[in-house]
Write a protein that holds these residues in place. Structure first.
Motif, PDB file in Angstrom:
ATOM      1  N   LEU A  65       0.853  -1.180   0.000  1.00 32.16           N
ATOM      2  CA  LEU A  65       0.000   0.000   0.000  1.00 32.16           C
ATOM      3  C   LEU A  65       0.892   1.234   0.000  1.00 32.16           C
ATOM      4  N   ILE A  66       0.690   2.104  -0.977  1.00 34.19           N
ATOM      5  CA  ILE A  66       1.486   3.332  -1.088  1.00 34.19           C
ATOM      6  C   ILE A  66       0.558   4.517  -0.880  1.00 34.19           C
ATOM      7  N   SER A  67       0.760   5.225   0.212  1.00 29.83           N
ATOM      8  CA  SER A  67      -0.049   6.395   0.527  1.00 29.83           C
ATOM      9  C   SER A  67       0.807   7.655   0.340  1.00 29.83           C
ATOM     10  N   PRO A  68       0.243   8.832   0.499  1.00 37.32           N
ATOM     11  CA  PRO A  68       1.058  10.041   0.364  1.00 37.32           C
ATOM     12  C   PRO A  68       2.187  10.142   1.389  1.00 37.32           C
ATOM     13  N   THR A  69       2.074   9.410   2.500  1.00 33.55           N
ATOM     14  CA  THR A  69       3.072   9.568   3.569  1.00 33.55           C
ATOM     15  C   THR A  69       3.924   8.339   3.822  1.00 33.55           C
ATOM     16  N   GLU A  70       3.475   7.155   3.411  1.00 34.03           N
ATOM     17  CA  GLU A  70       4.232   5.958   3.754  1.00 34.03           C
ATOM     18  C   GLU A  70       3.959   4.816   2.774  1.00 34.03           C
ATOM     19  N   VAL A  71       4.849   3.838   2.834  1.00 31.69           N
ATOM     20  CA  VAL A  71       4.654   2.583   2.102  1.00 31.69           C
ATOM     21  C   VAL A  71       4.486   1.489   3.151  1.00 31.69           C
ATOM     22  N   VAL A  72       3.386   0.777   3.074  1.00 38.14           N
ATOM     23  CA  VAL A  72       3.075  -0.258   4.059  1.00 38.14           C
ATOM     24  C   VAL A  72       3.123  -1.622   3.371  1.00 38.14           C
ATOM     25  N   LEU A  73       3.945  -2.505   3.907  1.00 40.43           N
ATOM     26  CA  LEU A  73       4.080  -3.859   3.390  1.00 40.43           C
ATOM     27  C   LEU A  73       3.477  -4.811   4.409  1.00 40.43           C
ATOM     28  N   THR A  74       2.443  -5.526   4.011  1.00 41.00           N
ATOM     29  CA  THR A  74       1.774  -6.433   4.952  1.00 41.00           C
ATOM     30  C   THR A  74       1.670  -7.828   4.346  1.00 41.00           C
ATOM     31  N   ARG A  75       1.774  -8.805   5.203  1.00 42.28           N
ATOM     32  CA  ARG A  75       1.496 -10.199   4.893  1.00 42.28           C
ATOM     33  C   ARG A  75       1.015 -10.827   6.188  1.00 42.28           C
ATOM     34  N   PRO A  76       0.394 -12.002   6.147  1.00 38.95           N
ATOM     35  CA  PRO A  76      -0.195 -12.568   7.360  1.00 38.95           C
ATOM     36  C   PRO A  76       0.769 -12.586   8.541  1.00 38.95           C
ATOM     37  N   GLY A  77       0.376 -11.890   9.616  1.00 41.23           N
ATOM     38  CA  GLY A  77       1.178 -11.869  10.830  1.00 41.23           C
ATOM     39  C   GLY A  77       2.321 -10.876  10.822  1.00 41.23           C
ATOM     40  N   HIS A  78       2.423 -10.065   9.782  1.00 46.79           N
ATOM     41  CA  HIS A  78       3.567  -9.153   9.703  1.00 46.79           C
ATOM     42  C   HIS A  78       3.152  -7.859   8.992  1.00 46.79           C
ATOM     43  N   ARG A  79       3.587  -6.728   9.539  1.00 48.48           N
ATOM     44  CA  ARG A  79       3.319  -5.423   8.941  1.00 48.48           C
ATOM     45  C   ARG A  79       4.537  -4.524   9.114  1.00 48.48           C
ATOM     46  N   ARG A  80       4.957  -3.887   8.027  1.00 46.69           N
ATOM     47  CA  ARG A  80       6.078  -2.949   8.100  1.00 46.69           C
ATOM     48  C   ARG A  80       5.684  -1.678   7.353  1.00 46.69           C
ATOM     49  N   ALA A  81       5.787  -0.543   8.038  1.00 47.73           N
ATOM     50  CA  ALA A  81       5.481   0.759   7.447  1.00 47.73           C
ATOM     51  C   ALA A  81       6.771   1.567   7.342  1.00 47.73           C
ATOM     52  N   VAL A  82       7.026   2.118   6.174  1.00 48.75           N
ATOM     53  CA  VAL A  82       8.231   2.910   5.921  1.00 48.75           C
ATOM     54  C   VAL A  82       7.800   4.295   5.455  1.00 48.75           C
ATOM     55  N   PRO A  83       8.275   5.369   6.112  1.00 51.13           N
ATOM     56  CA  PRO A  83       7.939   6.715   5.642  1.00 51.13           C
ATOM     57  C   PRO A  83       8.352   6.897   4.184  1.00 51.13           C
ATOM     58  N   LYS A  84       7.429   7.376   3.388  1.00 43.91           N
ATOM     59  CA  LYS A  84       7.674   7.479   1.952  1.00 43.91           C
ATOM     60  C   LYS A  84       8.859   8.401   1.645  1.00 43.91           C
ATOM     61  N   GLY A  85       9.009   9.456   2.418  1.00 45.18           N
ATOM     62  CA  GLY A  85      10.088  10.405   2.174  1.00 45.18           C
ATOM     63  C   GLY A  85      11.473   9.844   2.402  1.00 45.18           C
ATOM     64  N   GLU A  86      11.568   8.715   3.124  1.00 47.15           N
ATOM     65  CA  GLU A  86      12.872   8.110   3.389  1.00 47.15           C
ATOM     66  C   GLU A  86      13.314   7.159   2.280  1.00 47.15           C
ATOM     67  N   ILE A  87      12.410   6.828   1.363  1.00 46.11           N
ATOM     68  CA  ILE A  87      12.708   5.811   0.343  1.00 46.11           C
ATOM     69  C   ILE A  87      13.358   6.450  -0.878  1.00 46.11           C
ATOM     70  N   ALA A  88      14.527   5.941  -1.236  1.00 48.33           N
ATOM     71  CA  ALA A  88      15.216   6.419  -2.431  1.00 48.33           C
ATOM     72  C   ALA A  88      14.846   5.586  -3.646  1.00 48.33           C
ATOM     73  N   VAL A  89      14.693   4.279  -3.460  1.00 52.57           N
ATOM     74  CA  VAL A  89      14.400   3.392  -4.590  1.00 52.57           C
ATOM     75  C   VAL A  89      13.791   2.087  -4.085  1.00 52.57           C
ATOM     76  N   ALA A  90      12.926   1.522  -4.907  1.00 55.85           N
ATOM     77  CA  ALA A  90      12.370   0.185  -4.656  1.00 55.85           C
ATOM     78  C   ALA A  90      12.771  -0.708  -5.824  1.00 55.85           C
ATOM     79  N   PHE A  91      13.017  -1.981  -5.537  1.00 50.42           N
ATOM     80  CA  PHE A  91      13.409  -2.899  -6.611  1.00 50.42           C
ATOM     81  C   PHE A  91      13.135  -4.346  -6.199  1.00 50.42           C
ATOM     82  N   PRO A  92      13.010  -5.249  -7.186  1.00 53.72           N
ATOM     83  CA  PRO A  92      12.845  -6.670  -6.869  1.00 53.72           C
ATOM     84  C   PRO A  92      14.213  -7.343  -6.769  1.00 53.72           C
ATOM     85  N   ASP A  93      14.373  -8.182  -5.771  1.00 55.06           N
ATOM     86  CA  ASP A  93      15.598  -8.985  -5.642  1.00 55.06           C
ATOM     87  C   ASP A  93      15.162 -10.446  -5.612  1.00 55.06           C
ATOM     88  N   ARG A  94      15.113 -11.052  -6.810  1.00 53.90           N
ATOM     89  CA  ARG A  94      14.572 -12.405  -6.969  1.00 53.90           C
ATOM     90  C   ARG A  94      13.138 -12.454  -6.434  1.00 53.90           C
TER      91      ARG A  94
END
Length: 220
Positions: free
Chosen positions: A84-113
């Protein structure tokens, strides 16, 4: 009114399919093995099941296979990522786990395998989560929200393989690398994750390849 959030989910139908198909496949597979066990060069505990009186051999065999399938389904479903990408953060969720990262801190996103990685402005790793989401959809989602997307790790050439007692790595970090290597070898995924984060706090980014650790210092 403009949409304020962009979501890339693991489709619910695929999660339901996993929970339906894997237990049934496990039961069917074990049933087939029991039918052919007299012609197979192995048996082990399955021989005990086969020696049960009918129809209990079939009932127990199907039950064991079903349970094994349920366990596999749980492992697969645990990697069902939603981004989930909102104006303020990127939230990564999967069953039993949630991680929110402030959007302004992110320089780049990429797939690693089979993982999705978010890096910060100095190259530090902000998040790394299992992901089987389509790369094209992720690229479009991040790009539409002003987050840079790369097709591979922009620091890929900076990694070096870890071996014990490297002079460039502090004693404390070497100890964490050594503990993490043991966790990798034993398949302790939770310990592997926790020790990765500890190395991040010590200023190192780690990527794994066939149970080998490759590292780079933050900012390299």
């Amino acid at each position: 009114m403009l949409e304020q959030e962009t979501t890339v989910p693991t489709p619910m139908w695929s999660r339901v399919l996993v929970w339906l198909c894997l237990p049934l496949a496990g039961a069917a597979l074990l049933w087939g093995v029991l039918l052919l066990i007299d012609w197979l060069p192995f048996g082990g505990p399955l021989n005990l099941v086969r020696e049960l009186p009918e129809p209990w051999d079939l009932v127990v065999g199907l039950g064991v296979g079903f349970v094994i399938g349920l366990i596999l389904a749980g492992l697969v479903d645990a990697e069902s990522l939603t981004v989930l990408i909102s104006p303020t953060e990127v939230v990564l969720t999967r069953p039993g786990h949630r991680r929110a990262v402030p959007k302004g801190e992110i320089a780049v996103a990429f797939p690693d395998r089979d993982q999705l990685v978010l890096l910060g402005r100095t190259g530090q790793e902000l998040a790394r989560e299992p992901s089987h989401l389509p790369k094209k959809r992720l690229s479009q989602a991040f790009g539409s929200r002003g987050v840079a997307w790369a097709e591979q790790d922009p620091y890929l050439e900076a990694y070096r393989r870890w071996v014990p007692n490297l002079p460039e790595v502090s004693g404390a970090a070497n100890a964490v690398f050594a503990a993490r290597q043991k966790a990798l070898n034993s398949g302790d995924d939770e310990d592997v994750r926790e020790l990765r984060e500890e190395l991040g706090r010590l200023g190192f980014v780690v990527r794994d390849d066939k149970k080998k650790q490759y590292w780079r210092p933050v900012g390299s």
